[in-house]
Design a protein around this motif. Structure first.
Motif, PDB file in Angstrom:
ATOM      1  N   LEU A 102       0.828  -1.201   0.000  1.00 28.37           N
ATOM      2  CA  LEU A 102       0.000   0.000   0.000  1.00 28.37           C
ATOM      3  C   LEU A 102       0.866   1.256   0.000  1.00 28.37           C
ATOM      4  O   LEU A 102       1.960   1.275   0.573  1.00 28.37           O
ATOM      5  CB  LEU A 102      -0.932   0.030   1.215  1.00 28.37           C
ATOM      6  CG  LEU A 102      -1.955  -1.096   1.283  1.00 28.37           C
ATOM      7  CD1 LEU A 102      -1.511  -2.157   2.277  1.00 28.37           C
ATOM      8  CD2 LEU A 102      -3.330  -0.569   1.649  1.00 28.37           C
ATOM      9  N   ASN A 103       0.338   2.299  -0.621  1.00 26.12           N
ATOM     10  CA  ASN A 103       1.031   3.575  -0.750  1.00 26.12           C
ATOM     11  C   ASN A 103       0.151   4.698  -0.225  1.00 26.12           C
ATOM     12  O   ASN A 103      -1.074   4.679  -0.395  1.00 26.12           O
ATOM     13  CB  ASN A 103       1.365   3.835  -2.227  1.00 26.12           C
ATOM     14  CG  ASN A 103       1.998   5.199  -2.447  1.00 26.12           C
ATOM     15  OD1 ASN A 103       3.047   5.495  -1.902  1.00 26.12           O
ATOM     16  ND2 ASN A 103       1.351   6.034  -3.252  1.00 26.12           N
ATOM     17  N   MET A 104       0.774   5.699   0.402  1.00 19.33           N
ATOM     18  CA  MET A 104       0.073   6.918   0.808  1.00 19.33           C
ATOM     19  C   MET A 104       0.456   8.015  -0.178  1.00 19.33           C
ATOM     20  O   MET A 104       1.631   8.382  -0.294  1.00 19.33           O
ATOM     21  CB  MET A 104       0.470   7.331   2.225  1.00 19.33           C
ATOM     22  CG  MET A 104      -0.334   8.499   2.765  1.00 19.33           C
ATOM     23  SD  MET A 104      -2.061   8.092   3.126  1.00 19.33           S
ATOM     24  CE  MET A 104      -1.866   7.133   4.649  1.00 19.33           C
ATOM     25  N   THR A 129      -7.243  19.453  -1.567  1.00 17.48           N
ATOM     26  CA  THR A 129      -6.496  18.256  -1.947  1.00 17.48           C
ATOM     27  C   THR A 129      -6.580  17.308  -0.755  1.00 17.48           C
ATOM     28  O   THR A 129      -7.527  17.399   0.018  1.00 17.48           O
ATOM     29  CB  THR A 129      -5.049  18.585  -2.352  1.00 17.48           C
ATOM     30  OG1 THR A 129      -4.431  17.403  -2.872  1.00 17.48           O
ATOM     31  CG2 THR A 129      -4.228  19.124  -1.201  1.00 17.48           C
ATOM     32  N   GLY A 130      -5.640  16.394  -0.613  1.00 17.58           N
ATOM     33  CA  GLY A 130      -5.756  15.489   0.519  1.00 17.58           C
ATOM     34  C   GLY A 130      -4.727  14.383   0.491  1.00 17.58           C
ATOM     35  O   GLY A 130      -3.687  14.495  -0.172  1.00 17.58           O
ATOM     36  N   ALA A 131      -5.004  13.327   1.232  1.00 19.07           N
ATOM     37  CA  ALA A 131      -4.139  12.155   1.302  1.00 19.07           C
ATOM     38  C   ALA A 131      -4.971  10.918   1.011  1.00 19.07           C
ATOM     39  O   ALA A 131      -6.115  10.810   1.473  1.00 19.07           O
ATOM     40  CB  ALA A 131      -3.490  12.042   2.681  1.00 19.07           C
ATOM     41  N   SER A 132      -4.395   9.990   0.250  1.00 21.57           N
ATOM     42  CA  SER A 132      -5.105   8.776  -0.160  1.00 21.57           C
ATOM     43  C   SER A 132      -4.230   7.551   0.093  1.00 21.57           C
ATOM     44  O   SER A 132      -3.074   7.498  -0.329  1.00 21.57           O
ATOM     45  CB  SER A 132      -5.446   8.828  -1.653  1.00 21.57           C
ATOM     46  OG  SER A 132      -6.275   9.929  -1.957  1.00 21.57           O
ATOM     47  N   LEU A 133      -4.795   6.553   0.768  1.00 22.98           N
ATOM     48  CA  LEU A 133      -4.128   5.272   0.958  1.00 22.98           C
ATOM     49  C   LEU A 133      -4.714   4.286  -0.043  1.00 22.98           C
ATOM     50  O   LEU A 133      -5.930   4.098  -0.106  1.00 22.98           O
ATOM     51  CB  LEU A 133      -4.339   4.767   2.389  1.00 22.98           C
ATOM     52  CG  LEU A 133      -3.655   3.444   2.744  1.00 22.98           C
ATOM     53  CD1 LEU A 133      -2.140   3.604   2.741  1.00 22.98           C
ATOM     54  CD2 LEU A 133      -4.131   2.941   4.114  1.00 22.98           C
ATOM     55  N   HIS A 134      -3.838   3.674  -0.832  1.00 20.97           N
ATOM     56  CA  HIS A 134      -4.322   2.778  -1.884  1.00 20.97           C
ATOM     57  C   HIS A 134      -3.366   1.610  -2.064  1.00 20.97           C
ATOM     58  O   HIS A 134      -2.186   1.679  -1.700  1.00 20.97           O
ATOM     59  CB  HIS A 134      -4.464   3.536  -3.216  1.00 20.97           C
ATOM     60  CG  HIS A 134      -3.142   3.989  -3.772  1.00 20.97           C
ATOM     61  ND1 HIS A 134      -2.473   3.291  -4.750  1.00 20.97           N
ATOM     62  CD2 HIS A 134      -2.368   5.055  -3.485  1.00 20.97           C
ATOM     63  CE1 HIS A 134      -1.336   3.917  -5.049  1.00 20.97           C
ATOM     64  NE2 HIS A 134      -1.250   4.989  -4.290  1.00 20.97           N
ATOM     65  N   TYR A 135      -3.891   0.538  -2.615  1.00 23.23           N
ATOM     66  CA  TYR A 135      -3.053  -0.602  -2.957  1.00 23.23           C
ATOM     67  C   TYR A 135      -2.171  -0.239  -4.142  1.00 23.23           C
ATOM     68  O   TYR A 135      -2.558   0.535  -5.019  1.00 23.23           O
ATOM     69  CB  TYR A 135      -3.900  -1.825  -3.277  1.00 23.23           C
ATOM     70  CG  TYR A 135      -4.450  -2.496  -2.041  1.00 23.23           C
ATOM     71  CD1 TYR A 135      -3.667  -3.376  -1.296  1.00 23.23           C
ATOM     72  CD2 TYR A 135      -5.750  -2.242  -1.606  1.00 23.23           C
ATOM     73  CE1 TYR A 135      -4.158  -3.986  -0.156  1.00 23.23           C
ATOM     74  CE2 TYR A 135      -6.249  -2.845  -0.456  1.00 23.23           C
ATOM     75  CZ  TYR A 135      -5.445  -3.713   0.258  1.00 23.23           C
ATOM     76  OH  TYR A 135      -5.931  -4.296   1.400  1.00 23.23           O
ATOM     77  N   VAL A 166      -1.540  17.974   4.491  1.00 21.11           N
ATOM     78  CA  VAL A 166      -1.608  16.642   3.888  1.00 21.11           C
ATOM     79  C   VAL A 166      -0.948  15.605   4.794  1.00 21.11           C
ATOM     80  O   VAL A 166      -1.449  14.478   4.939  1.00 21.11           O
ATOM     81  CB  VAL A 166      -0.961  16.662   2.487  1.00 21.11           C
ATOM     82  CG1 VAL A 166      -0.722  15.244   1.976  1.00 21.11           C
ATOM     83  CG2 VAL A 166      -1.841  17.436   1.509  1.00 21.11           C
ATOM     84  N   ALA A 167       0.166  15.964   5.428  1.00 23.42           N
ATOM     85  CA  ALA A 167       0.827  15.032   6.349  1.00 23.42           C
ATOM     86  C   ALA A 167      -0.091  14.677   7.511  1.00 23.42           C
ATOM     87  O   ALA A 167      -0.175  13.518   7.925  1.00 23.42           O
ATOM     88  CB  ALA A 167       2.135  15.634   6.851  1.00 23.42           C
ATOM     89  N   ALA A 168      -0.792  15.679   8.044  1.00 22.01           N
ATOM     90  CA  ALA A 168      -1.741  15.407   9.134  1.00 22.01           C
ATOM     91  C   ALA A 168      -2.887  14.530   8.645  1.00 22.01           C
ATOM     92  O   ALA A 168      -3.339  13.624   9.361  1.00 22.01           O
ATOM     93  CB  ALA A 168      -2.270  16.717   9.700  1.00 22.01           C
ATOM     94  N   ALA A 169      -3.358  14.768   7.423  1.00 20.42           N
ATOM     95  CA  ALA A 169      -4.434  13.950   6.856  1.00 20.42           C
ATOM     96  C   ALA A 169      -3.963  12.516   6.636  1.00 20.42           C
ATOM     97  O   ALA A 169      -4.707  11.559   6.884  1.00 20.42           O
ATOM     98  CB  ALA A 169      -4.919  14.560   5.545  1.00 20.42           C
ATOM     99  N   ALA A 170      -2.716  12.347   6.173  1.00 19.46           N
ATOM    100  CA  ALA A 170      -2.173  11.005   5.962  1.00 19.46           C
ATOM    101  C   ALA A 170      -2.134  10.221   7.267  1.00 19.46           C
ATOM    102  O   ALA A 170      -2.472   9.031   7.320  1.00 19.46           O
ATOM    103  CB  ALA A 170      -0.773  11.106   5.363  1.00 19.46           C
TER     104      ALA A 170
END
Length: 308
Positions: A102-104, A129-135, A166-170
């Motif tokens: 998985l990648n952030m 914008t934001g942060a996304s965790l995905h395979y 974004v770091a806080a969102a991640a």
């Protein structure tokens, strides 16, 4: 205990590694990058965090070798996580963990896949914008979405401001995603890449201001590359000027109908732009030194700006 091989760098890397440790994930092997002396270190150190927790930390020129992949297999990981690691991992690496890689990513996928997502979002005038965790797949930022968190981009936010959001969102995304990942109850959603976008790497030369652009577009460029990043710049009479901070002024351009121009007025720097608006240049520097309006050299007195 859940085990993970981790690839991490920058502020997102620090916060996400800290969250893994807080939730009891064992990290037998962690990869990061050596700090670049030519890069301003506005973010925390993954290496320092790893050493404080007695983790094995490595900084290879590339992890995509049979030797490092063998080390990854020997670590016997359930998961592989990549948190702002700067090298793409090959397909062999993605097959190492038993339960997925998985990648952030620092955008609201599928928008702004690729490099420098925060900078591109600001440059394009986005309001969020934001942060996304995905395979992870071999194709960058293309795998199924586990979770994402939006953050606002305010009118005068710089890339540093947004990067910290974004770091806080991640960190928040990983905090709520880890329990279902470990429990095996995550329901990831495939990304529709047709609704997204892909952007490439940005270089310092991309900070050159194009004065054919509107005042708002120039302002967006300035804040997208503002320090600690390389910065926006222009050249006037052989002088390299760095626009470090700007605002779109509420008042119209002073010299309407003329070419874009730079001038000092009422103790401030301004630039009139092609759309009839003007920029208030809050901080201006010449050859790396701050340049106050009352100390402007004659070569900068009411100078036209080249349409490049």
């Amino acid at each position: 205990m859940t085990r993970a091989v981790v690839f991490a760098y920058s502020e997102v890397g620090v916060r996400c590694v800290r969250e893994l440790l807080a939730q009891g994930v064992e990290i037998p092997l962690l990869f990061t990058h050596p700090d670049d002396p030519g890069e301003t270190q506005w973010f925390g150190s993954v290496r320092t965090l790893a050493e404080a927790h007695d983790l094995r930390v490595e900084t290879p020129a590339t992890p995509n070798t049979p030797e490092w992949i063998a080390e990854g297999r020997a670590a016997d990981p359930d998961f592989l996580f990549s948190f702002y690691y700067r090298y793409l991992l090959n397909s062999t690496w993605l097959g190492v963990p038993r339960r997925g890689a998985l990648n952030m990513h620092g955008s609201l996928l599928p928008k702004y896949r690729g490099r420098a997502p925060v900078h591109w979002a600001i440059l394009n005038g986005e309001s969020a914008t934001g942060a996304s965790l995905h395979y992870m797949l071999e194709k960058p930022d293309a795998g199924a979405l586990v979770d994402q968190q939006s953050v606002p981009i305010l009118e005068n936010d710089t890339a540093l401001d947004v990067s910290l959001k974004v770091a806080a969102a991640a960190e928040q995304v990983l905090r709520r995603s880890l329990p279902p990942l470990i429990a095996g109850t995550v329901h990831a959603q495939p990304l529709d890449l047709g609704k997204g976008s892909y952007f490439g790497r940005r270089r310092p030369e991309d900070g050159r201001i194009d004065w054919r652009c509107t005042a708002r577009a120039v302002h967006d460029l300035v804040r997208a590359v503002a320090p600690p990043f390389p910065g926006a710049f222009t050249e006037v009479n052989g002088c390299r000027l760095a626009l470090l901070e700007t605002r779109v002024d509420a008042r119209p351009a002073r010299y309407l109908g003329q070419a874009p121009c730079l001038y000092a007025a009422d103790g401030e720097w301004y630039a009139d732009c092609v759309d009839g608006r003007r920029l208030w240049i809050v901080r201006l520097a010449m050859n790396g030194a701050p340049l106050p309006p009352d100390g402007a050299p004659p070569v900068l007195a009411h100078q036209p700006l080249a349409l490049v």
